[in-house]
Design an enzyme around this catalytic site. Sequence first.
Site, PDB file in Angstrom:
ATOM      1  N   ARG A  27       7.365   0.123  35.487  1.00  0.00           N
ATOM      2  CA  ARG A  27       7.308  -1.156  36.191  1.00  0.00           C
ATOM      3  C   ARG A  27       8.036  -1.063  37.530  1.00  0.00           C
ATOM      4  O   ARG A  27       9.127  -0.487  37.604  1.00  0.00           O
ATOM      5  CB  ARG A  27       7.938  -2.263  35.346  1.00  0.00           C
ATOM      6  CG  ARG A  27       7.140  -2.571  34.111  1.00  0.00           C
ATOM      7  CD  ARG A  27       7.704  -3.767  33.353  1.00  0.00           C
ATOM      8  NE  ARG A  27       7.254  -3.738  31.980  1.00  0.00           N
ATOM      9  CZ  ARG A  27       6.030  -4.069  31.573  1.00  0.00           C
ATOM     10  NH1 ARG A  27       5.135  -4.478  32.450  1.00  0.00           N
ATOM     11  NH2 ARG A  27       5.696  -3.987  30.305  1.00  0.00           N
ATOM     12  N   ASP A  28       7.405  -1.677  38.557  1.00  0.00           N
ATOM     13  CA  ASP A  28       8.035  -1.740  39.871  1.00  0.00           C
ATOM     14  C   ASP A  28       9.298  -2.600  39.787  1.00  0.00           C
ATOM     15  O   ASP A  28       9.303  -3.657  39.143  1.00  0.00           O
ATOM     16  CB  ASP A  28       7.058  -2.319  40.897  1.00  0.00           C
ATOM     17  CG  ASP A  28       7.483  -2.046  42.325  1.00  0.00           C
ATOM     18  OD1 ASP A  28       6.798  -1.271  43.019  1.00  0.00           O
ATOM     19  OD2 ASP A  28       8.518  -2.624  42.752  1.00  0.00           O
ATOM     20  N   ILE A  29      10.351  -2.154  40.441  1.00  0.00           N
ATOM     21  CA  ILE A  29      11.637  -2.861  40.372  1.00  0.00           C
ATOM     22  C   ILE A  29      11.595  -4.179  41.151  1.00  0.00           C
ATOM     23  O   ILE A  29      12.413  -5.066  40.899  1.00  0.00           O
ATOM     24  CB  ILE A  29      12.769  -1.933  40.898  1.00  0.00           C
ATOM     25  CG1 ILE A  29      14.113  -2.352  40.336  1.00  0.00           C
ATOM     26  CG2 ILE A  29      12.789  -1.870  42.412  1.00  0.00           C
ATOM     27  CD1 ILE A  29      15.210  -1.317  40.544  1.00  0.00           C
ATOM     28  N   ASN A  85      -0.358   3.146  49.194  1.00  0.00           N
ATOM     29  CA  ASN A  85       0.124   3.066  50.566  1.00  0.00           C
ATOM     30  C   ASN A  85       0.352   4.474  51.101  1.00  0.00           C
ATOM     31  O   ASN A  85       0.845   5.343  50.376  1.00  0.00           O
ATOM     32  CB  ASN A  85       1.432   2.272  50.623  1.00  0.00           C
ATOM     33  CG  ASN A  85       1.244   0.832  50.181  1.00  0.00           C
ATOM     34  OD1 ASN A  85       0.206   0.229  50.419  1.00  0.00           O
ATOM     35  ND2 ASN A  85       2.255   0.272  49.523  1.00  0.00           N
ATOM     36  N   HIS A  98       1.936   7.638  44.974  1.00  0.00           N
ATOM     37  CA  HIS A  98       1.873   6.796  43.789  1.00  0.00           C
ATOM     38  C   HIS A  98       0.829   5.710  43.983  1.00  0.00           C
ATOM     39  O   HIS A  98       0.505   5.332  45.109  1.00  0.00           O
ATOM     40  CB  HIS A  98       3.232   6.162  43.485  1.00  0.00           C
ATOM     41  CG  HIS A  98       3.825   5.450  44.649  1.00  0.00           C
ATOM     42  ND1 HIS A  98       4.495   6.103  45.653  1.00  0.00           N
ATOM     43  CD2 HIS A  98       3.843   4.137  44.992  1.00  0.00           C
ATOM     44  CE1 HIS A  98       4.903   5.235  46.563  1.00  0.00           C
ATOM     45  NE2 HIS A  98       4.509   4.035  46.189  1.00  0.00           N
ATOM     46  N   HIS A 100      -0.161   1.799  42.993  1.00  0.00           N
ATOM     47  CA  HIS A 100       0.309   0.497  42.493  1.00  0.00           C
ATOM     48  C   HIS A 100      -0.821  -0.163  41.701  1.00  0.00           C
ATOM     49  O   HIS A 100      -1.964  -0.219  42.170  1.00  0.00           O
ATOM     50  CB  HIS A 100       0.640  -0.453  43.646  1.00  0.00           C
ATOM     51  CG  HIS A 100       1.758  -0.021  44.540  1.00  0.00           C
ATOM     52  ND1 HIS A 100       2.987  -0.635  44.546  1.00  0.00           N
ATOM     53  CD2 HIS A 100       1.838   0.950  45.476  1.00  0.00           C
ATOM     54  CE1 HIS A 100       3.765  -0.072  45.456  1.00  0.00           C
ATOM     55  NE2 HIS A 100       3.087   0.895  46.043  1.00  0.00           N
TER      56      HIS A 100
HETATM   57  P1  AMP Z   1       5.628   2.100  48.453  1.00  0.00           P
HETATM   58  O1  AMP Z   1       6.266   1.068  49.351  1.00  0.00           O
HETATM   59  O2  AMP Z   1       4.124   2.029  48.399  1.00  0.00           O
HETATM   60  O3  AMP Z   1       6.146   3.489  48.771  1.00  0.00           O
HETATM   61  O4  AMP Z   1       6.086   1.725  46.982  1.00  0.00           O
HETATM   62  C1  AMP Z   1       7.361   2.009  46.509  1.00  0.00           C
HETATM   63  C2  AMP Z   1       7.644   1.015  45.429  1.00  0.00           C
HETATM   64  O5  AMP Z   1       8.707   1.516  44.648  1.00  0.00           O
HETATM   65  C3  AMP Z   1       8.060  -0.357  45.912  1.00  0.00           C
HETATM   66  O6  AMP Z   1       7.119  -1.339  45.443  1.00  0.00           O
HETATM   67  C4  AMP Z   1       9.447  -0.562  45.315  1.00  0.00           C
HETATM   68  O7  AMP Z   1       9.684  -1.880  44.879  1.00  0.00           O
HETATM   69  C5  AMP Z   1       9.423   0.421  44.157  1.00  0.00           C
HETATM   70  N1  AMP Z   1      10.714   0.907  43.712  1.00  0.00           N
HETATM   71  C6  AMP Z   1      11.761   1.293  44.483  1.00  0.00           C
HETATM   72  N2  AMP Z   1      12.777   1.715  43.706  1.00  0.00           N
HETATM   73  C7  AMP Z   1      12.360   1.598  42.421  1.00  0.00           C
HETATM   74  C8  AMP Z   1      12.954   1.871  41.150  1.00  0.00           C
HETATM   75  N3  AMP Z   1      14.206   2.357  41.045  1.00  0.00           N
HETATM   76  N4  AMP Z   1      12.240   1.615  40.043  1.00  0.00           N
HETATM   77  C9  AMP Z   1      10.988   1.116  40.125  1.00  0.00           C
HETATM   78  N5  AMP Z   1      10.363   0.857  41.289  1.00  0.00           N
HETATM   79  C10 AMP Z   1      11.040   1.080  42.428  1.00  0.00           C
END
Ligand code: AMP
Length: 113
Positions: A27-29, A85, A98, A100
Amino acid sequence: MTLFHKIIRREIPADVVYEDEHLIAFRDIAPQAPVHVLFVPKETIPTLDAAQPGHAELIGRLALAAAEYARAQGFAGDGYRIVMNCNGHGGQTVYQMHLHLVAGAPLGRFGTP
Ligand code: AMP
């Protein structure tokens, strides 16, 4: 090494919802929708721009894992969005490629600055 590598290595915690030999999903944080899960390959690939033809199957695995998760969770019929992205203008902040998966409510249009 990115923080996603540290999650893969279990050096920092994450809410892992799926894992196999190729990828991990957690899950995204900072969720942008009621459901927001990240699907991350275990192989180091910084961006989609850095991906090679030999990564085609792995990239397909990310998409199919997201689709399977949506079906298993029961929201595939309602619908969802997958997003990858790439680099600065694409909004990438973590440089391990990654995907989403966002879902759980009608989603607005996207793509505007
Ligand atoms: P991006 O901006 O496409 O590189 O996506 C990176 C995503 O990672 C963002 O949506 C952040 O909210 C998410 N993220 C950052 N740190 C963590 C974490 N420790 N655990 C889960 N998701 C994270």
